[in-house]
Write an enzyme that holds these catalytic residues in place. Structure first.
Site, PDB file in Angstrom:
ATOM      1  N   SER A   1      -1.435 113.693  13.943  1.00 32.19           N
ATOM      2  CA  SER A   1      -1.892 114.968  13.373  1.00 32.19           C
ATOM      3  C   SER A   1      -1.332 116.140  14.171  1.00 32.19           C
ATOM      4  CB  SER A   1      -3.426 115.079  13.463  1.00 32.19           C
ATOM      5  OG  SER A   1      -4.072 113.948  12.926  1.00 32.19           O
TER       6      SER A   1
ATOM      7  N   ASN B   1      -0.781 121.753  18.700  1.00 39.85           N
ATOM      8  CA  ASN B   1      -0.830 120.489  19.442  1.00 39.85           C
ATOM      9  C   ASN B   1      -0.523 119.345  18.484  1.00 39.85           C
ATOM     10  OD1 ASN B   1      -1.367 118.794  21.703  1.00 39.85           O
ATOM     11  ND2 ASN B   1      -3.379 118.302  20.847  1.00 39.85           N
TER      12      ASN B   1
ATOM     13  N   ASP C   1      -8.672 117.929  21.467  1.00 44.81           N
ATOM     14  CA  ASP C   1      -7.907 117.196  20.449  1.00 44.81           C
ATOM     15  C   ASP C   1      -8.409 117.470  19.048  1.00 44.81           C
ATOM     16  OD1 ASP C   1      -6.258 116.057  22.307  1.00 44.81           O
ATOM     17  OD2 ASP C   1      -7.523 114.297  22.552  1.00 44.81           O
TER      18      ASP C   1
ATOM     19  N   HIS D   1      -1.407 115.157  18.089  1.00 46.38           N
ATOM     20  CA  HIS D   1      -2.295 114.118  18.617  1.00 46.38           C
ATOM     21  C   HIS D   1      -2.006 112.817  17.875  1.00 46.38           C
ATOM     22  CE1 HIS D   1      -5.800 112.423  20.549  1.00 46.38           C
ATOM     23  NE2 HIS D   1      -6.129 111.903  19.383  1.00 46.38           N
TER      24      HIS D   1
HETATM   25  C1  GRF Z   1       2.534 111.745  21.850  1.00 44.30           C
HETATM   26  O1  GRF Z   1       2.044 110.555  21.296  1.00 44.30           O
HETATM   27  C2  GRF Z   1       1.641 112.896  21.534  1.00 44.30           C
HETATM   28  O2  GRF Z   1       1.042 112.803  20.284  1.00 44.30           O
HETATM   29  C3  GRF Z   1       0.603 112.772  22.599  1.00 44.30           C
HETATM   30  O3  GRF Z   1       1.294 112.384  23.745  1.00 44.30           O
HETATM   31  C4  GRF Z   1       2.496 111.716  23.371  1.00 44.30           C
HETATM   32  C5  GRF Z   1       3.616 112.480  23.977  1.00 44.30           C
HETATM   33  O4  GRF Z   1       4.835 111.851  23.783  1.00 44.30           O
HETATM   34  N1  GRF Z   1      -0.145 113.989  22.718  1.00 44.30           N
HETATM   35  P1  GRF Z   1       6.179 112.600  24.204  1.00 44.30           P
HETATM   36  O5  GRF Z   1       5.989 113.085  25.640  1.00 44.30           O
HETATM   37  O6  GRF Z   1       6.411 113.717  23.242  1.00 44.30           O
HETATM   38  O7  GRF Z   1       7.225 111.534  24.124  1.00 44.30           O
END
Ligand code: GRF
Length: 224
Positions: free
Chosen positions: A140, A111, A149, A113
């Site tokens: 991260s 994942n 998360d 975050h």
């Molecule tokens: C990113 O900031 C990611 O870290 C978070 O959600 C956002 C997704 O952006 N989990 P995208 O859909 O990849 O443009």
């Protein structure tokens, strides 16, 4: 000798899919993964367009069609397994996963975050970082465990907060770093250099990571 087969991956999204796009772009430049499918819980996610444009199979599995989280995650796990992925990449997949789903893909689910975990788990991370007066924010990449998360951290990117930043400007700079760190971690995994050990610690190139690596401290050997 023939080149190793690329690692098959499934990417889960809910929205824009810019991290998905970074992986698609890097795969075209030699990142050794083959994205077998992109799965979204939201039918209107723009990331589905990005996938179609790249010729990648898409699936929508709407969470509103399932009575419980357990039912949804059971169906999601079954759908993911149809593609027999070596790696499941959550790229802006805005769902809390059940322990059963997490266990099903333990050690092969990543994942990203948008904060320097363990700071600012959950939503609205950029706004919360600004409100907290943080000088440094970031993003991260971690393996998924039962915690929201959270989970064993692999790589972070630090992003200085600048005077006059608002949540949008800060989010944009963090996102551009996300597009560096996610393909890097996926590369390590696909190259067989990164794994989760039995005690749940990430191991890179045979070395257990007791704390996350930082993008601006990676050595040339690590970046290769
Ligand atoms: C990113 O900031 C990611 O870290 C978070 O959600 C956002 C997704 O952006 N989990 P995208 O859909 O990849 O443009």
């Amino acid at each position: 000798m023939t080149a190793a087969e690329p690692l098959s991956a499934v990417v889960l999204i809910s929205g824009s899919g810019s991290n998905l796009q970074a992986l698609i772009d890097e795969a075209q430049r030699g990142l050794p993964i083959r994205i077998r499918a992109v799965i979204s819980n939201e039918p209107d996610a723009f990331g589905l367009e990005r996938a179609r444009h790249a010729g990648i199979l898409t699936r929508v599995l709407g969470h509103r069609d399932y009575p419980t989280r357990d039912d949804y995650d059971e169906a999601l796990g079954t759908l993911i397994d149809e593609f027999e992925p070596g790696l499941v990449v959550l790229a802006g997949f805005m769902r809390i996963l059940t322990p059963a789903l997490v266990a099903r893909f333990r050690g092969r689910m990543l994942n990203i975050h948008p904060s320097l975990l363990p700071k600012f788990r959950g939503l609205h991370t950029h706004q919360r970082a600004l409100e907290a007066g943080e000088a440094i924010h970031g993003a991260s990449v971690h393996f998924i465990t039962e915690e929201l998360d959270d989970g064993p951290l692999v790589l972070q990117a630090r992003v200085p907060v600048e005077p006059g930043d608002d949540p949008d400007s800060l989010a944009a700079r963090v996102l551009s770093r996300e597009h560096r760190i996610y393909p890097q971690v996926v590369r390590w995994y696909a190259q067989g250099r990164l794994r989760l050990d039995a005690s749940g610690r990430p191991v890179l190139d045979g070395r257990a990571l007791d704390r996350p690596l930082q993008l601006d401290e990676l050595t040339p050997e690590q970046i290769r």
